[in-house]
Design a protein around this motif. Sequence first.
Motif, PDB file in Angstrom:
ATOM      1  N   LEU A   1     -10.827   0.493  -4.543  1.00 15.53           N
ATOM      2  CA  LEU A   1      -9.469   0.988  -4.831  1.00 15.53           C
ATOM      3  C   LEU A   1      -8.476  -0.174  -4.831  1.00 15.53           C
ATOM      4  O   LEU A   1      -7.599  -0.263  -5.706  1.00 15.53           O
ATOM      5  CB  LEU A   1      -9.070   2.060  -3.819  1.00 15.53           C
ATOM      6  CG  LEU A   1      -9.813   3.396  -3.954  1.00 15.53           C
ATOM      7  CD1 LEU A   1      -9.586   4.285  -2.735  1.00 15.53           C
ATOM      8  CD2 LEU A   1      -9.382   4.127  -5.232  1.00 15.53           C
ATOM      9  N   ALA A   2      -8.607  -1.069  -3.854  1.00  8.24           N
ATOM     10  CA  ALA A   2      -7.701  -2.235  -3.798  1.00  8.24           C
ATOM     11  C   ALA A   2      -7.836  -3.074  -5.060  1.00  8.24           C
ATOM     12  O   ALA A   2      -6.835  -3.562  -5.605  1.00  8.24           O
ATOM     13  CB  ALA A   2      -7.994  -3.060  -2.548  1.00  8.24           C
ATOM     14  N   HIS A   3      -9.052  -3.224  -5.556  1.00  7.79           N
ATOM     15  CA  HIS A   3      -9.256  -3.978  -6.804  1.00  7.79           C
ATOM     16  C   HIS A   3      -8.517  -3.333  -7.974  1.00  7.79           C
ATOM     17  O   HIS A   3      -8.131  -3.998  -8.924  1.00  7.79           O
ATOM     18  CB  HIS A   3     -10.749  -4.079  -7.143  1.00  7.79           C
ATOM     19  CG  HIS A   3     -11.510  -4.992  -6.226  1.00  7.79           C
ATOM     20  ND1 HIS A   3     -12.865  -5.145  -6.279  1.00  7.79           N
ATOM     21  CD2 HIS A   3     -11.086  -5.813  -5.226  1.00  7.79           C
ATOM     22  CE1 HIS A   3     -13.262  -6.004  -5.347  1.00  7.79           C
ATOM     23  NE2 HIS A   3     -12.194  -6.421  -4.693  1.00  7.79           N
TER      24      HIS A   3
ATOM     25  N   ALA B   1       0.057  -7.722  -5.221  1.00  7.34           N
ATOM     26  CA  ALA B   1       1.021  -6.699  -4.792  1.00  7.34           C
ATOM     27  C   ALA B   1       0.404  -5.635  -3.889  1.00  7.34           C
ATOM     28  O   ALA B   1       1.122  -4.846  -3.272  1.00  7.34           O
ATOM     29  CB  ALA B   1       1.627  -6.025  -6.023  1.00  7.34           C
ATOM     30  N   VAL B   2      -0.929  -5.600  -3.836  1.00  5.27           N
ATOM     31  CA  VAL B   2      -1.601  -4.519  -3.090  1.00  5.27           C
ATOM     32  C   VAL B   2      -1.442  -4.706  -1.586  1.00  5.27           C
ATOM     33  O   VAL B   2      -1.772  -5.747  -1.039  1.00  5.27           O
ATOM     34  CB  VAL B   2      -3.106  -4.461  -3.459  1.00  5.27           C
ATOM     35  CG1 VAL B   2      -3.876  -3.581  -2.487  1.00  5.27           C
ATOM     36  CG2 VAL B   2      -3.269  -3.942  -4.874  1.00  5.27           C
TER      37      VAL B   2
ATOM     38  N   VAL C   1      -4.557  -0.262  -5.933  1.00  5.51           N
ATOM     39  CA  VAL C   1      -4.134   0.819  -5.032  1.00  5.51           C
ATOM     40  C   VAL C   1      -3.856   0.235  -3.647  1.00  5.51           C
ATOM     41  O   VAL C   1      -4.669  -0.531  -3.118  1.00  5.51           O
ATOM     42  CB  VAL C   1      -5.247   1.904  -4.937  1.00  5.51           C
ATOM     43  CG1 VAL C   1      -4.883   2.981  -3.937  1.00  5.51           C
ATOM     44  CG2 VAL C   1      -5.522   2.504  -6.309  1.00  5.51           C
ATOM     45  N   HIS C   2      -2.704   0.590  -3.054  1.00  8.39           N
ATOM     46  CA  HIS C   2      -2.417   0.212  -1.667  1.00  8.39           C
ATOM     47  C   HIS C   2      -3.327   1.043  -0.771  1.00  8.39           C
ATOM     48  O   HIS C   2      -3.495   2.248  -1.012  1.00  8.39           O
ATOM     49  CB  HIS C   2      -0.961   0.525  -1.297  1.00  8.39           C
ATOM     50  CG  HIS C   2       0.034  -0.062  -2.248  1.00  8.39           C
ATOM     51  ND1 HIS C   2       0.139  -1.415  -2.486  1.00  8.39           N
ATOM     52  CD2 HIS C   2       0.972   0.526  -3.033  1.00  8.39           C
ATOM     53  CE1 HIS C   2       1.086  -1.625  -3.377  1.00  8.39           C
ATOM     54  NE2 HIS C   2       1.608  -0.469  -3.736  1.00  8.39           N
TER      55      HIS C   2
ATOM     56  N   GLY D   1      -0.630   1.002  -7.771  1.00  5.38           N
ATOM     57  CA  GLY D   1       0.621   1.404  -7.131  1.00  5.38           C
ATOM     58  C   GLY D   1       0.518   2.681  -6.311  1.00  5.38           C
ATOM     59  O   GLY D   1       1.435   3.013  -5.561  1.00  5.38           O
ATOM     60  N   LYS D   2      -0.583   3.414  -6.446  1.00  9.70           N
ATOM     61  CA  LYS D   2      -0.792   4.614  -5.611  1.00  9.70           C
ATOM     62  C   LYS D   2      -1.135   4.170  -4.185  1.00  9.70           C
ATOM     63  O   LYS D   2      -1.529   3.025  -3.961  1.00  9.70           O
ATOM     64  CB  LYS D   2      -1.957   5.465  -6.155  1.00  9.70           C
ATOM     65  CG  LYS D   2      -1.819   5.880  -7.614  1.00  9.70           C
ATOM     66  CD  LYS D   2      -0.953   7.080  -7.763  1.00  9.70           C
ATOM     67  CE  LYS D   2      -0.962   7.628  -9.183  1.00  9.70           C
ATOM     68  NZ  LYS D   2       0.270   8.369  -9.481  1.00  9.70           N
TER      69      LYS D   2
END
Length: 265
Positions: free
Chosen positions: A27-29, A60-61, A32-33, A7-8
Amino acid sequence: MDLGIAGKWALVCGASKGLGFGCAQALAHEGVHVLLVARGADALNAAVDSLRADPLRPAAVQVESVAADITTEAGRAAVFAQRRDFDIIVTNAGGPPPGDFRDWDREAWIKAVDANMLTPIELIKASVDGMAARGFGRIVNITSSSVKAPIDILGLSNGARSGLTGFVAGVARTARLASANVTINNLLPGKFDTDRIAVTFEAAAKRTGKTVEEVRKTQAGMIPAQRLGTREEFGAACAFLCSQQASYITGQNLLTDGGAYPGTY
Ligand code: NAD
């Protein structure tokens, strides 16, 4: 391990290829957006498509991009016009060219210092106070193992990145940031299998009269791991430095080099 950062929002620079892409992907995994920046729109769009199609990316990313030169004021303004309050920033830009220091004029030095020292400093300046006010922030600067073990033909990189390393050592240790859960660390790649290293190998091949394959084999053989690193391995280290678990790690220079650095400290 759940890194606690789903969610960051992360800004990842130089993210269409290589190590930057590896960081964005890791990060996406983790949920994290990511906002990816690179200069060339084609490679950038391909990177965005590949992340959106990545089966390990939670649905949701969000994946956004800005095609810009992050080393310019206009490029950074374009990024911050699209999104302002990042929780995580991975600073990165192409490395300076190899060569002989006798051939580098003031312009060559200013370009290297701009890209590999002043740009990360500008990104840090633009973001850390907001991060501190929100109680979470992670800056990871992609630098180079050449900061600890200089490479003769990469003098522009050795010099400019050492300047950044000195700056980060000071700013990361300010209580105002460290006590507010804002960490700033440098991630030092040794030899990773990316376009960038291919250019370095080509230069070495030209210099020595060997083939690029011979240079690659010799270079890999000098690493205790006996191979080049992968962008996935680099991305994983970056994601950990961005994690909740890494909140007590700041001002550090983490080598990721398959054991190549020969020193004890
Ligand atoms: P790469 O050439 O494979 O990828 C660089 C990425 O940065 C690309 O997406 C490119 O479009 C982007 N980029 C370059 N300049 C930019 C700019 N001004 N603005 C925005 N985007 C820009 O390189 P890499 O191997 O991933 O290396 C990344 C960094 O790490 C470089 O600074 C490099 O010198 C350093 N490094 C790499 C290695 C290695 O083994 N690959 C070793 C030591 C240091």
